[in-house]
Structure formats: C-alpha cells, structure tokens
Enzyme design. Structure first.
Site, PDB file in Angstrom:
ATOM      1  CG  ASP A  84      81.115  -2.432  10.438  1.00 19.83           C
ATOM      2  OD1 ASP A  84      82.290  -2.112  10.207  1.00 19.83           O
ATOM      3  OD2 ASP A  84      80.222  -1.595  10.724  1.00 19.83           O
ATOM      4  CD  GLU A  86      85.146  -2.655  13.609  1.00 20.59           C
ATOM      5  OE1 GLU A  86      85.951  -1.762  13.343  1.00 20.59           O
ATOM      6  OE2 GLU A  86      83.939  -2.555  13.360  1.00 20.59           O
ATOM      7  CG  HIS A 131      88.621  -0.263   6.052  1.00 16.50           C
ATOM      8  ND1 HIS A 131      88.635  -1.432   6.797  1.00 16.50           N
ATOM      9  CD2 HIS A 131      87.457   0.352   6.348  1.00 16.50           C
ATOM     10  CE1 HIS A 131      87.527  -1.504   7.493  1.00 16.50           C
ATOM     11  NE2 HIS A 131      86.790  -0.432   7.252  1.00 16.50           N
ATOM     12  CG  ASP A 132      88.285   1.537   9.896  1.00 21.08           C
ATOM     13  OD1 ASP A 132      87.800   2.176   8.941  1.00 21.08           O
ATOM     14  OD2 ASP A 132      87.666   0.625  10.481  1.00 21.08           O
TER      15      ASP A 132
HETATM   16  C1  GLC Z   1      83.726  -0.073  11.254  1.00 22.07           C
HETATM   17  C2  GLC Z   1      84.399   0.040   9.914  1.00 22.07           C
HETATM   18  C3  GLC Z   1      84.512   1.486   9.550  1.00 22.07           C
HETATM   19  C4  GLC Z   1      83.139   2.084   9.488  1.00 22.07           C
HETATM   20  C5  GLC Z   1      82.355   1.825  10.769  1.00 22.07           C
HETATM   21  C6  GLC Z   1      80.893   2.070  10.574  1.00 22.07           C
HETATM   22  O1  GLC Z   1      84.490   0.449  12.279  1.00 22.07           O
HETATM   23  O2  GLC Z   1      85.620  -0.628   9.919  1.00 22.07           O
HETATM   24  O3  GLC Z   1      85.185   1.678   8.333  1.00 22.07           O
HETATM   25  O4  GLC Z   1      83.247   3.466   9.277  1.00 22.07           O
HETATM   26  O5  GLC Z   1      82.460   0.496  11.213  1.00 22.07           O
HETATM   27  O6  GLC Z   1      80.297   1.065   9.822  1.00 22.07           O
END
Ligand code: GLC
Ligand code: CA
Length: 559
Positions: free
Chosen positions: A199, A262, A334-335
């Site tokens: 993440d 990510e 999920h985003d």
């Molecule tokens: C990433 C996740 C997201 C989260 C963020 C902070 O982007 O995919 O859902 O809010 O990190 O952890």
C-alpha cells in the site's frame, strides 16, 4: 527468468463486503473460505485480501493498530490459518495487504509516542515544531486538510500524516522501525502467506527538511503528490530504490514472495528498477486507465475519457514494459467506481461492455487482477443522499466541490459517480435479501440491483458475465495458448482507427489477435483465422465469407 507468478490471475477481496458467515453483517474469514471454490472455478490463483488486521477502521482497515492480530470482526488467527490451508489444497495463494507507510493512531507505538514525543517511540513517527504559530509546513494530505496535526495537550508540536490524521506516517529513517516492520513481514511469510499487495509505498521517502512549497489551492496548502514528487527527486538521503531494495532483501526475496506495489509518481525510466529482474517488486499496478479518469487535484477536475485516450494510454504502458517485466492489469479496486460505469461508452450494452473491457485488458501482457463483483458486471450504486456515503475521502471531495463553486446537487452527483463507496457495497451472491451477503443487516449498502445482477443467476446463464470471465481465464490458461498470452510480445494494430482497440500477441511464430470495437458502427476485416472467443454470437459475424464483421461493443479473439 520465469517466476511462479507470471501466469497467475489475481482476485481482490474487500473483506467487510465479501461474505458474512455469522449474520453480524460484516464479511469474514469463514465467509471467504466458503467462496474458495467459487474463485477457483472462476480461474483465480492468487487471492489478495484488503487489510484484515486489528484496526479502528477509520479508513476501512488501512489504519492498522496491531500488525500481528486479525481484527475480531473478521475472525481468529486459527481461521486465517485454515484459510491458508484451504488455499493450498486448491493450488491457490493468499496475499495480504501491507500498509506500512503509516499505522493507526491507536497502535501502541503511536500511543506511547504521544505520551513522550521526545522518547524512543516519538522517533517512530515524524514530530516537528510549528513555525510562527503555524504547522511546520503547508502540506495538504490525500484526504484533505493539513498533513500536520497538533499533538493534543502540547502546544506547537505536530505529527505528520499523509492520509487521515488517524494514520500517522511511520519514520522510515529510523532503523528500529525498519527492524520492527521487516520482522513482522517475515512473520507473515513464515506463516505461509505468498506475498503482499503493498500500500501507498512511494510515500515512505520524505524530504526531512519539510520545507514549504508553493500553495496550489485556496487553502494555501500544497498537495501531498507534489511533496512526494519533490522528495523522490531529492538526492539527499537514501533513494526510494535503496529503501525498497533494503525492504526486499530483508524480507520478500528470501521467501520468493510475490509482491505487488501500489506505486504512483514513479519516474518512467525507473520501471526496470521497480519490476525488472531483481526489481523492488514482482509487479506494480498499471494505473494508466485510472489516471485518465481520476485527476490528482480531485474529482472536481475529473473528466470523461474517450476510447482514443484509453487506447493511447494502454499502448504506451504496454510498450514501456517490453522486455522489462510484468505490470498488473487492473480497472477496478476498492478505491475506484465500477468499471462499467466509467469506461464503457453509453451506447454499449453493459453486459457486452463488461466482457469487452475484460477481454481487451486481461489479454494484454501483464498479470490480470480483478476486484470482487467485477466478474458479475456489478455497477455503481444509486446513492440518494450525502449521508449515504461512508468513505472518508468522499466527504472531503464533496466539500471541495462546494468550495469550488458547485451546487450541492452537482457536488453530490460528482461523488455518486466517483466515490470509492461504489465498489464497497456488499457482494451480490443471489436474489435473497441483501444479495445473500448476510442473514443479518449488512454494515453497508447492498446495491438495489442485486435481483438482476447476482452470482447465482449468472451461474445458470451461459451468456452471463460470470461465465464469460470463466471462459476468458480458461482460454488464457489453455496449454495451447498460455505462452502466447503470458510471454508473447504486444503489437498494436489498426492504431489509427480511433474506435478500434486491437493488438497481437506474438510468441515464437504463433500469434493471437484481439480486436475490440468501441464505436457505433460495425467494423469489417478480412480474416481466415479461427475465432477462439467473442462476447457476442458470431454466426452473423462470419456469413461464410472471409469478411468478419465486428459489431459495436463486440470483441473477437483470433488464433
Ligand atoms: C491506498 C489504499 C486506500 C487507502 C490508502 C491509505 O491508496 O488503496 O484505500 O485509503 O492507501 O492507506
Ligand atoms: Ca461476520
């Protein structure tokens, strides 16, 4: 070099909304276990589960208060271990979500840090003094507001958070923090998890001088994206590459773990360092489509995307990975809102569109990654009021819209279209109450359309999106074609025809052609090849001539 994950298919589970086994309205680990066969039949190998650690759920689990505990609402460690066994039985792999840029303000490290910011645990985070009664610098967090939060009960002392104020950033310049994190990662790998989705990892590199930046909004703050870019470019301290290699060498590498980063903000010429041989990660998401629709400055600035732009973005990213490695192809998570509502032109039927998008994206070079419900063509939710939203970032975007002059209705409609909550409604398993997700009351909305769109109905319909996905992944896996789909070179064709996205995959003299028609008119090609997959009935396409007609919304795969 070949890796065990090269030919795999990933499925993302958002655990709260996947399957509830005990009627408390929250999805859980036994619920996941009960759907392992469903995922196996779909053609999934790797299951990525969004965070299931102990958490106050301010950001739905992306705020972790204990990295070694399973949140009670999801089950127990024994149940998690059972899940690992059940996966193994089916030749499947479980990967966890690794959230280590920040933790929760309820983590014991942060609680101790607040008690004594100058002591040992204070050094686990970033504490700084304010300047002239103001926060140390003018940084805007991802979820809005200043990135510096004043320490309660201490005047002029602040801590840093890139996301919500309940998510303090961990100090990656403190060896003790690294030792704790690496230890924890190895502990999960020893338990048998196959790897991690990682993440927000690019945020770990900081400009420790925390200088002010030029403001880019009426709040006199500068967006965190720019701060991160500045830190990444800075030559001071270890580079992001050094930091990520250190993480890898101390953890993933020894376990041959699959890691999926990510990563935003990477410099293009660094792709090789990120995913090449000995790269920091096994793969990173290809967010090129998502970046077209979702503007860094916020949803207010987001715009509809044309087929031409999508195509150009995909071709560019495919060409960038040439001979380097595998990106992970993704259009939902999920985003994001649901892909059929964002990427499919309105003249294409949604069922056709789901299949069109799946075929175009998941036969590209790269690792396919689908999000729960995408395989059913689940859609955005018809939210009715601002109060219906739960996501922490949606409210911020709503207020931002208002502050930029939108009316309440306009700001609401914008959120309805882009809210992360569209993807967070509960899974639609059958046509019983709440789509069969729970026997109780779900923690969040069940989309109104569950009677029409659900897994059970689709099981029995040969033309359903679900059955199409099964065919698509089975085709990819078919021994006859597998090497072409996994290792074959990507070559775009019909590049100058805007509404046609088409390409070849070529491997050792063998080739597969994928042609998708996103326009309003049929597209004719001369063709004597075998059609091995299409999302529409092909009897009228072929007509006994060697002209193949590809209708609007149709995709064909030729061998
Ligand atoms: C990433 C996740 C997201 C989260 C963020 C902070 O982007 O995919 O859902 O809010 O990190 O952890
Ligand atoms: Ca439950």
């Amino acid at each position: 070099m070949k890796n065990w994950w090269d030919d795999k298919v990933i499925y993302q589970i958002y655990p709260k909304s996947f399957m509830d086994s005990n009627g408390d309205g929250i999805g859980d680990i036994p619920g996941i276990i009960s759907k392992m066969d469903y995922m196996k039949e779909l053609g999934v190998d790797i299951v990525w589960i969004s965070p299931i650690y102990e958490s106050p759920f301010i950001d739905q689990g992306y705020d972790i208060s204990d990295y070694r505990k399973i949140a009670e609402c999801f089950g127990t460690m024994e149940e998690f271990e059972l899940l690992l066994e059940e996966a193994k039985k089916r030749d499947m792999y479980i990967i966890m979500d690794l959230v280590i840029n920040h933790c929760s303000d309820q983590h014991e490290w942060f609680k101790k840090a607040l008690k004594d910011p100058d002591g040992r645990y204070g050094k686990y985070f970033y504490f700084e003094k304010g300047v002239n009664g103001q926060p140390p610098s003018n940084y805007r967090s991802y979820f809005g507001g200043n990135m510096w939060e004043e320490v309660p009960g201490r005047e002029n002392l602040y801590y840093l958070h890139s996301f919500a104020k309940q998510q303090p950033d961990l100090n990656w310049y403190n060896q003790e923090v690294l030792d704790e994190l690496y230890d924890m990662v190895n502990w999960w790998l020893d338990k048998g998890v196959a790897g991690f989705r990682i993440d927000a990892i690019i945020n770990i590199k900081k400009n420790l001088l925390f200088e002010n930046y030029e403001a880019d909004g009426p709040d006199n703050l500068c967006g965190v994206e720019k701060i991160v870019a500045g830190a990444l470019a800075s030559k001071k301290g270890p580079s992001i590459g050094d930091m990520l290699q250190d993480l890898r060498n101390n953890t993933f590498k020894k376990h041959d773990a699959f890691t999926l980063g990510e990563v935003f903000n990477m410099k293009e010429d660094e792709l090789k360092e990120f995913i090449g041989e000995d790269g920091h990660f096994s793969s990173i998401f290809d967010f090129s489509l998502h970046l077209l629709t979702n503007c860094e400055q916020g949803w207010y600035y987001a715009k509809d995307v044309s087929v031409k732009e999508m195509k150009a973005a995909l071709i560019k990213s495919q060409e960038s990975t040439k001979d380097i490695g595998f990106m992970t192809n993704v259009v939902e998570n999920h985003d994001q809102p649901r892909s059929v509502d964002i990427f499919i032109p309105e003249w294409i039927d949604k069922n056709d569109g789901s299949k069109l998008l799946a075929t175009s994206i998941f036969l590209l070079k790269g690792i396919p990654c689908i999000y729960q419900g995408q395989e059913l063509g689940m859609t955005n939710m018809d939210f009715k009021r601002v109060e219906d939203f739960n996501d922490i970032s949606t409210l911020d975007q709503y207020n931002k819209g208002l502050s930029l002059g939108m009316t309440e209705t306009e700001a609401f409609d914008m959120c309805k279209k882009y809210s992360r909550d569209n993807a967070r409604t509960v899974m639609q398993w059958d046509d019983s109450a709440y789509g069969g997700f729970t026997t109780g009351t779900p923690w969040f909305w069940s989309n109104q359309n569950y009677k029409a769109i659900n897994a059970k109905a689709q099981e029995n319909d040969p033309n359903s999106v679900l059955n199409y996905y099964r065919k698509l992944f089975a085709l990819r896996r078919n021994k006859k074609y597998n090497n072409i789909f996994v290792y074959g070179e990507f070559k775009p064709i019909y590049e100058d025809i805007d509404d046609i996205f088409a390409y070849k995959r070529v491997f050792c003299e063998e080739e597969i052609t994928v042609i998708s028609n996103w326009g309003k008119e049929a597209f004719d090609i001369e063709c004597d090849k075998e059609i091995i997959l299409s999302n529409k009935d092909i009897s009228s396409s072929k007509n006994n001539t060697n002209i193949l007609k590809i209708y609007p919304g149709q995709v064909v795969v030729l061998h």
